[in-house]
Design an enzyme around this catalytic site. Structure first.
Site, PDB file in Angstrom:
ATOM      1  N   GLU A 147      -0.842  -0.366  -9.921  1.00  0.00           N
ATOM      2  CA  GLU A 147      -0.462  -1.632  -9.318  1.00  0.00           C
ATOM      3  C   GLU A 147       1.017  -1.929  -9.513  1.00  0.00           C
ATOM      4  O   GLU A 147       1.649  -2.567  -8.661  1.00  0.00           O
ATOM      5  CB  GLU A 147      -1.309  -2.765  -9.889  1.00  0.00           C
ATOM      6  CG  GLU A 147      -1.145  -4.100  -9.189  1.00  0.00           C
ATOM      7  CD  GLU A 147      -1.618  -4.096  -7.735  1.00  0.00           C
ATOM      8  OE1 GLU A 147      -1.219  -5.019  -6.986  1.00  0.00           O
ATOM      9  OE2 GLU A 147      -2.371  -3.181  -7.350  1.00  0.00           O
TER      10      GLU A 147
ATOM     11  N   GLU B 270       0.828  -1.216   0.000  1.00  0.00           N
ATOM     12  CA  GLU B 270       0.000   0.000   0.000  1.00  0.00           C
ATOM     13  C   GLU B 270       0.856   1.256   0.000  1.00  0.00           C
ATOM     14  O   GLU B 270       0.441   2.294  -0.525  1.00  0.00           O
ATOM     15  CB  GLU B 270      -0.958  -0.019   1.192  1.00  0.00           C
ATOM     16  CG  GLU B 270      -1.919  -1.208   1.233  1.00  0.00           C
ATOM     17  CD  GLU B 270      -2.721  -1.397  -0.036  1.00  0.00           C
ATOM     18  OE1 GLU B 270      -2.910  -0.413  -0.790  1.00  0.00           O
ATOM     19  OE2 GLU B 270      -3.166  -2.537  -0.305  1.00  0.00           O
TER      20      GLU B 270
END
Length: 501
Positions: A295, A266
């Site tokens: 991503e 994250e």
């Protein structure tokens, strides 16, 4: 055509102003969503669903207004800089997709997803898919209607996928997933047959200690806590803007490396968000370039940095001090990269089997969207394919088809970007390592400035100026390819498991 004093067409300034207002509303809706998942009292859903639905509707109305269409027409063929042409291109794409979707449907989808979150959470807690099934059916119906409005002649799933990855088509995702399956299945089988057993960590690791260590990991990587925060959530996520990018994680007292990996993952998302140009906030140039690129940033830091031997030479002393352990850097590195053949949980999966989790979800949600799979059959199909692809069957729906939050968000078409991002992460990291002298030594020394500067220059600072395929070629010199990831996997895990391949 009227112009402003600096020769920028007035129509451009007006268009950007309207887009900015829609963006600010969308970001405010994001904070409402974050609060719902992290801090909101359980009883707040009825009001929150209406709030989020109303905000979504207003933002949608701004972008589909006839005056936006007129401004885009006025700017067609205008003498604009490359950056401003990119801005118009991106706004035009959003306008043309959104104008086809009725505002009441947008509001209904937003309300339904807000209402779905607690239903999913309760169903997952109770291990009862049947409790979530009617909600899933409702969301699928809404998203099919949405896709039908956007493009009645297109594959509905391809239309939904394009919401998350606008410039890499579904055939590219299918190609990459197939290349990964062909390359990873024999590697995973070879690892299963290997007599080598990497080091494993065992024990009980209190959540308070894990929280402290994940905070330390974020500080080590350079997370700006003045523009972010760390919280817990049932499903780890990151959200925000270049002024406020937050991360969440979760803890398992028997698996301290899971919370560390998910937090670093994250961080990669938040780091990208915080790296977007501040002076372009409210413009496409201040927004991320789609989920594949996003991503790639999280997987780059999670795997190529956080699971590297260089990182553990840097971080193992902090780990040992926190938990009163006596690991070597090599032991920690091995433990962080073990391949598990008995894990049902995607976010806890190792770097290789992770992609078989994605293949399973991609297949199931595509069949759901096009109507080839009934909602009531999802648990059985899920468990059968988990057994076929990974050799393990979930004990319940909570570790099977209810484990992910995405369907409760209505995020059908999202999952392929995870594997696309992993592939791109390997390609970007290889390009960065080729340009940065002795990158491993810099990581071992805790010096991340060179890597950050490379990522800022080649990815972050461009926002949406370039299409995804253009950005990848500019950064790496070639189109997206799975070769770098597969070569990296063969080398890394071949050494860890003493494979003669």
């Amino acid at each position: 055509m009227a112009t402003t004093d600096d020769s920028v067409p007035a129509a451009y300034e007006d268009l950007l102003d309207r887009y900015g207002r829609a963006t600010y509303l969308g970001d405010a809706n994001g904070i409402l969503s974050w609060d719902q998942e992290v801090m909101m009292p359980e009883g707040g859903t009825p009001a929150r669903s209406k709030q989020r639905g109303a905000v979504s509707a207003v933002a949608h109305d701004i972008l589909v207004d006839d005056e936006v269409a007129d401004l885009l027409d006025e700017l067609d063929g205008a003498d604009l800089s490359d950056e401003r042409r990119a801005v118009v291109r991106e706004i035009r794409r959003e306008h043309e997709r959104k104008v086809r979707v009725p505002t009441d449907l947008v509001e209904e989808i937003s309300t339904a997803t807000a209402e779905a979150h607690p239903v999913w959470a309760d169903a997952r807690e109770a291990d009862e898919f049947d409790a979530f099934a009617p909600t899933l059916e409702r969301l699928l119906d809404l998203k099919r209607r949405y896709a039908e409005h956007v493009d009645p002649d297109a594959d509905h799933y391809a239309t939904l996928f394009a919401d998350y990855e606008p410039y890499l088509d579904l055939s590219t995702a299918e190609r990459v997933l197939e290349e990964l399956r062909e390359g990873l299945v024999p590697l995973i089988e070879a690892i299963a047959d290997s007599d080598t057993e990497p080091y494993a960590i065992s024990g009980t690791f209190p959540e308070s200690d894990q929280l402290e260590l994940t905070h330390e990991a974020l500080s080590t990587l350079g997370y700006d806590f003045e523009r972010g925060r760390l919280d817990t959530a049932p499903h780890p996520f990151s959200m925000g803007t270049q002024f406020d990018a937050r991360v969440t994680t979760r803890f398992d007292q028997s698996e301290p490396l899971d919370s560390l990996a998910s937090t670093i993952h994250e961080f990669g998302h938040a780091n990208y968000t915080l790296g977007l140009p501040q002076d372009a906030y409210g413009s496409p140039l201040g927004e991320h370039r789609g989920l594949t690129v996003h991503e790639s940033q999280s997987r780059l830091f999670e795997n190529h940095v956080g699971r590297s031997e260089a990182f553990w030479r840097l971080f193992v002393d902090r780990f040992n001090a926190q938990y009163d352990t006596d690991l070597t850097a090599r032991q920690a590195y091995e433990a962080a990269n073990r391949v598990y053949d008995d894990n049902c949980i995607r976010v806890e999966a190792d770097e290789l089997t992770y992609h078989l989790h994605i293949v399973l979800r991609f297949e199931i949600e595509r069949e759901l969207v096009v109507g080839d799979l009934a909602v009531e059959d999802v648990p059985t199909v899920w468990n059968d394919r988990m057994d076929a692809y990974l050799g393990v069957r979930p004990d319940g729906d909570d570790e099977g088809c209810l484990q992910d939050i995405h369907w409760s968000h209505g995020s059908f078409g999202y999952f392929p970007t995870y594997s696309l991002g992993s592939v791109l992460a390997a390609q970007l990291y290889a390009a960065a390592a080729a340009e940065i002298d002795d990158l491993d030594s810099k990581i071992e020394a805790g010096e991340f400035d060179a890597l950050q500067a490379w990522l800022r220059e080649n990815v972050h600072e461009h926002g949406r100026r370039y299409r995804t395929d253009e950005l990848i070629e500019r950064a790496t010199g070639e189109p997206l390819t799975a070769e770098y990831f597969l070569e990296y996997a063969e080398e890394k895990f071949g050494e860890l498991y003493d494979l003669d391949r």
